[in-house]
Scaffold this motif. Structure first.
Motif, PDB file in Angstrom:
ATOM      1  N   CYS A  39      15.085   9.619  61.001  1.00  0.00           N
ATOM      2  CA  CYS A  39      15.933  10.322  59.933  1.00  0.00           C
ATOM      3  C   CYS A  39      15.328  11.744  59.508  1.00  0.00           C
ATOM      4  O   CYS A  39      14.154  11.679  59.246  1.00  0.00           O
ATOM      5  CB  CYS A  39      16.160   9.553  58.543  1.00  0.00           C
ATOM      6  SG  CYS A  39      17.419  10.579  57.490  1.00  0.00           S
ATOM      7  N   VAL A  40      15.870  12.791  60.128  1.00  0.00           N
ATOM      8  CA  VAL A  40      15.344  14.166  59.672  1.00  0.00           C
ATOM      9  C   VAL A  40      16.268  15.036  59.037  1.00  0.00           C
ATOM     10  O   VAL A  40      17.441  15.304  59.570  1.00  0.00           O
ATOM     11  CB  VAL A  40      15.065  14.904  61.227  1.00  0.00           C
ATOM     12  CG1 VAL A  40      14.515  16.118  60.754  1.00  0.00           C
ATOM     13  CG2 VAL A  40      14.063  13.969  62.206  1.00  0.00           C
ATOM     14  N   PRO A  41      16.125  14.925  57.713  1.00  0.00           N
ATOM     15  CA  PRO A  41      17.294  15.773  56.939  1.00  0.00           C
ATOM     16  C   PRO A  41      16.932  17.137  57.387  1.00  0.00           C
ATOM     17  O   PRO A  41      15.804  17.700  57.406  1.00  0.00           O
ATOM     18  CB  PRO A  41      16.765  15.484  55.335  1.00  0.00           C
ATOM     19  CG  PRO A  41      15.989  14.093  55.488  1.00  0.00           C
ATOM     20  CD  PRO A  41      15.454  14.414  56.935  1.00  0.00           C
ATOM     21  N   ALA A  42      18.197  17.954  56.995  1.00  0.00           N
ATOM     22  CA  ALA A  42      18.307  19.281  57.243  1.00  0.00           C
ATOM     23  C   ALA A  42      17.478  19.976  56.216  1.00  0.00           C
ATOM     24  O   ALA A  42      17.114  21.432  56.713  1.00  0.00           O
ATOM     25  CB  ALA A  42      19.565  19.699  57.530  1.00  0.00           C
ATOM     26  N   CYS A  43      17.358  19.750  55.147  1.00  0.00           N
ATOM     27  CA  CYS A  43      16.850  20.521  54.151  1.00  0.00           C
ATOM     28  C   CYS A  43      17.357  22.140  54.117  1.00  0.00           C
ATOM     29  O   CYS A  43      18.219  22.396  54.215  1.00  0.00           O
ATOM     30  CB  CYS A  43      15.360  20.466  54.267  1.00  0.00           C
ATOM     31  SG  CYS A  43      14.248  19.670  52.747  1.00  0.00           S
ATOM     32  N   ASN A  44      16.322  23.006  54.191  1.00  0.00           N
ATOM     33  CA  ASN A  44      16.785  24.436  53.908  1.00  0.00           C
ATOM     34  C   ASN A  44      16.791  25.180  55.091  1.00  0.00           C
ATOM     35  O   ASN A  44      16.901  26.373  55.161  1.00  0.00           O
ATOM     36  CB  ASN A  44      15.987  24.946  52.891  1.00  0.00           C
ATOM     37  CG  ASN A  44      16.512  26.399  52.549  1.00  0.00           C
ATOM     38  OD1 ASN A  44      17.749  26.575  52.098  1.00  0.00           O
ATOM     39  ND2 ASN A  44      15.410  27.353  52.324  1.00  0.00           N
TER      40      ASN A  44
END
Length: 678
Positions: free
Chosen positions: A484-489
């Motif tokens: 899982c790689v959240p997109a963040c900013n």
């Protein structure tokens, strides 16, 4: 827990996918300005790559560290602050709406006047419940109840996937109940740890006095609590021992669990924990529960009541009046973490609002701050990393054809969750208002607990995310065989308004994120799970023997690194070290396929290889104070940032060539000691 977070504090660094209509400012390349050229890359690549930035940006007195993680987290905090403040101003927001809950939670966190005025009142009913304990059954009932509101008293309990049947959720019982977190804090004899133990007893005494206990009784309470916790620690496994998923998987019926611990009626206690019917449990450390069974009766009811009051106030100290909050900060942040002063109240409030209601904030965050196309770009990079991973596995000279087929099958089945979830969790039942900050945190904790326990007996939801899109981190879940790689900013500091070059993209996102997380499926832990996420050996005996020889080399390499007076624990950190090495190698191999690399493009007088390895160094540009480093070595499975750079790179021949690393220099490893795994 089952999900393994693998990037320490963070590592989703991002790209900016939005064009800039304004005239661009002159580009200042951080790979150049971050360097300290008074240091040779052969001596210490970490400080060569980042030392210039460290000199210009000392660690703030309110932080444990400073660097790329802090820069990006500050950006995220400011964005979440905007969401919180806008929501708080909308006093007419519909009751029960996301904005009402976010706004009221944040407003209650910022209302220090009310927080100080009510003092410990939000916990008084819980203290009364503890005071009413009169025997072992009521003690166990209260421990069960306290778990439902966020406590970790006496042991650790959670619901998650069964390691050997990944399609089912199981009841998991692990060691726990320690205010110092890790067992070694209770036994190590170095001066620093001895001092922490002494300060911990003083801290407990001070906290008990803030609850209204007189100084003599508070001192007695502190001694009693420390003795009980030390006994719990004595029965606990060391950090490195917790990394073996087979030895920490002990499935038994509830009846067998009761036989192991006859003083604990688990049928009743499970109901107190919110589990109506259960047929079996997984006990991580049976010896801990056997010892706990004895302590339930060998310690008096009065001792247990004192311990439970301590555990409760310790859980909620950050949300109470300033005297309690400050005392909590003094010990856990200053004594243990070297932080000299509190963060501004707005920042603490933002971080807690996000921690409690991140699922709601994420929905607004994605809409307001996530550039279109970010999911697609992340998947593109991730798939490129997976492709080169497959190429590497096919060419391995130490693995048999039989095991390669299974490794490639597992690799192909890894699910990539990137950006943000397609569906959000339903938090409509959470009631939030502006009356009590502590009660709001408790309401969120109760919701989270029941969300977790409600999974029991239901099919595993493999679409579920265990991070928010605004969380600056990533993870590999072995039971789902997913990353899982959240997109963040979508931001690399220094590249605002422009697309970073491929060396940056593949050094940071490709190597230290996707490559790192994929490798966790093939580290010392993840390699024990098959393509379906089941704990199941898919190796031939000979290949597994060769693999363990290679992982033993990386354990030895990191055992020899020293920070202050402590050596890194190579066994405890080996999973992260394997993932770092695999990540930087796979990121490099994917980068070699780009036009920037094949055309030998020079940027800022750096050739492609130099830019890639400096970019990897930028991904771990983190300067940490000595107290926090010591705490990390004692309790974290991640090595300090310096060795997350120097360790993996010292195994890579292309790095040696790029920076002219010669035999005899600190960054040089002889061929016989270089670690090559994936």
């Amino acid at each position: 827990m089952k999900i393994i977070q693998k990037i320490a504090t963070v590592t989703l660094i991002t790209l900016n996918l939005v064009g800039c209509a304004k005239k661009e400012a002159p580009f200042v390349d951080p790979l150049i300005t971050n360097r300290d050229t008074t240091i040779s890359p052969s001596e210490d690549f970490f400080h060569y790559a980042n030392g210039g930035w460290f000199k210009q940006h000392p660690i703030p007195s309110s932080e444990r560290s400073n660097g790329i993680f802090r820069m990006i987290q500050d950006t995220i905090n400011n964005q979440i602050k905007s969401i919180c403040e806008t929501s708080a101003k909308e006093t007419s927001a519909e009751k029960g709406s996301n904005k009402q809950k976010i706004g009221d939670f944040y407003a209650s966190a910022m209302d220090s006047v009310t927080i100080d005025k009510v003092g410990i009142t939000p916990l008084k009913s819980e203290f009364a419940t503890i005071d009413a304990i009169s025997d072992v059954p009521s003690l166990l009932k209260t421990i069960g109840h306290l778990h439902t509101i966020g406590s970790g008293a006496a042991f650790t309990f959670y619901v998650s996937q069964d390691d050997k049947i990944s399609s089912k959720n199981a009841l998991q019982f692990m060691q726990g109940g320690l205010g110092l977190g890790q067992r070694d804090y209770y036994f190590n004899t170095d001066a620093e740890t001895v001092n922490i133990r002494a300060e911990y007893v003083k801290h407990i005494q001070a906290m008990m006095q803030l609850l209204g206990v007189n100084s003599t009784e508070a001192a007695q309470n502190a001694t009693s609590i420390m003795k009980l916790e030390t006994d719990l620690a004595k029965a606990s496994r060391k950090l490195e021992a917790l990394r073996d998923p087979v030895k920490n998987y002990n499935k038994m019926s509830v009846a067998q669990f009761k036989t192991l611990t006859p003083n604990i009626d688990w049928s009743t206690t499970l109901k107190d924990l919110g589990i109506a019917k259960a047929d079996s449990v997984i006990v991580g450390q049976p010896e801990f529960y056997k010892a706990l069974n004895g302590y339930i009766k060998s310690y008096s009811i009065a001792d247990w009541k004192t311990y439970l009051k301590w555990d409760l106030v310790n859980t909620y100290a950050s949300y109470l009046n300033k005297d309690i909050e400050n005392q909590n900060f003094k010990f856990y942040s200053t004594v243990m973490g070297g932080v000299k002063k509190q963060k501004p109240r707005w920042k603490r409030s933002v971080e807690q609002t996000d921690g409690s209601l991140g699922e709601l904030i994420g929905q607004l965050y994605v809409k307001d701050y996530l550039p279109a196309g970010s999911k697609e770009k992340l998947l593109e990079i991730g798939n490129n990393i997976r492709d080169v991973y497959a190429e590497h596995i096919k060419k391995l000279d130490w693995m048999s054809a039989e095991t390669k087929v299974k490794a490639l099958n597992k690799l192909s089945k890894i699910v990539m969750k990137v950006g943000y979830p397609d569906k959000w969790k339903d938090m409509s039942s959470v009631v939030i208002d502006r009356k009590s900050y502590c009660k709001n945190v408790m309401a969120a904790n109760v919701w989270q607990y029941h969300y977790m326990t409600n999974k029991y007996g239901k099919p595993v939801d493999r679409t579920e995310w265990s991070m928010y899109p605004q969380t600056y981190n990533a993870y590999y879940n072995p039971s789902n065989n997913e990353i899982c790689v959240p997109a963040c900013n979508i931001l690399v500091p220094g590249y605002e308004g422009r697309m970073p070059d491929d060396a940056i993209l593949y050094g940071i996102i490709g190597g230290s994120t996707f490559g790192h997380e994929i490798t966790h499926g093939f580290d010392d832990q993840g390699s024990q799970y098959d393509e379906k996420g089941n704990l199941n050996n898919w190796w031939t005996a000979e290949d597994l023997k060769k693999f363990k020889i290679k992982t033993g080399l990386i354990v030895s390499q990191f055992n020899n690194y020293k920070v202050g007076d402590k050596n890194i624990n190579g066994s405890a950190t080996q999973g992260e070290n394997i993932a770092d090495l695999g990540g930087v190698v796979m990121g490099y191999e994917a980068f070699k396929k780009t036009k920037q690399y094949t055309s030998k493009e020079v940027i800022s007088k750096l050739n492609p290889d130099q830019r890639y390895f400096l970019a990897y160094g930028y991904a771990w540009m983190v300067n940490t104070n000595k107290e926090a480093l010591s705490q990390q070595i004692m309790s974290d499975v991640h090595a300090p940032a310096q060795y997350r750079i120097n360790g993996p790179l010292s195994n890579i021949p292309e790095f040696y060539k790029a920076f002219n690393i010669k035999p005899g220099s600190p960054m040089y490893q002889p061929d016989s000691l270089r670690v090559v795994i994936w």
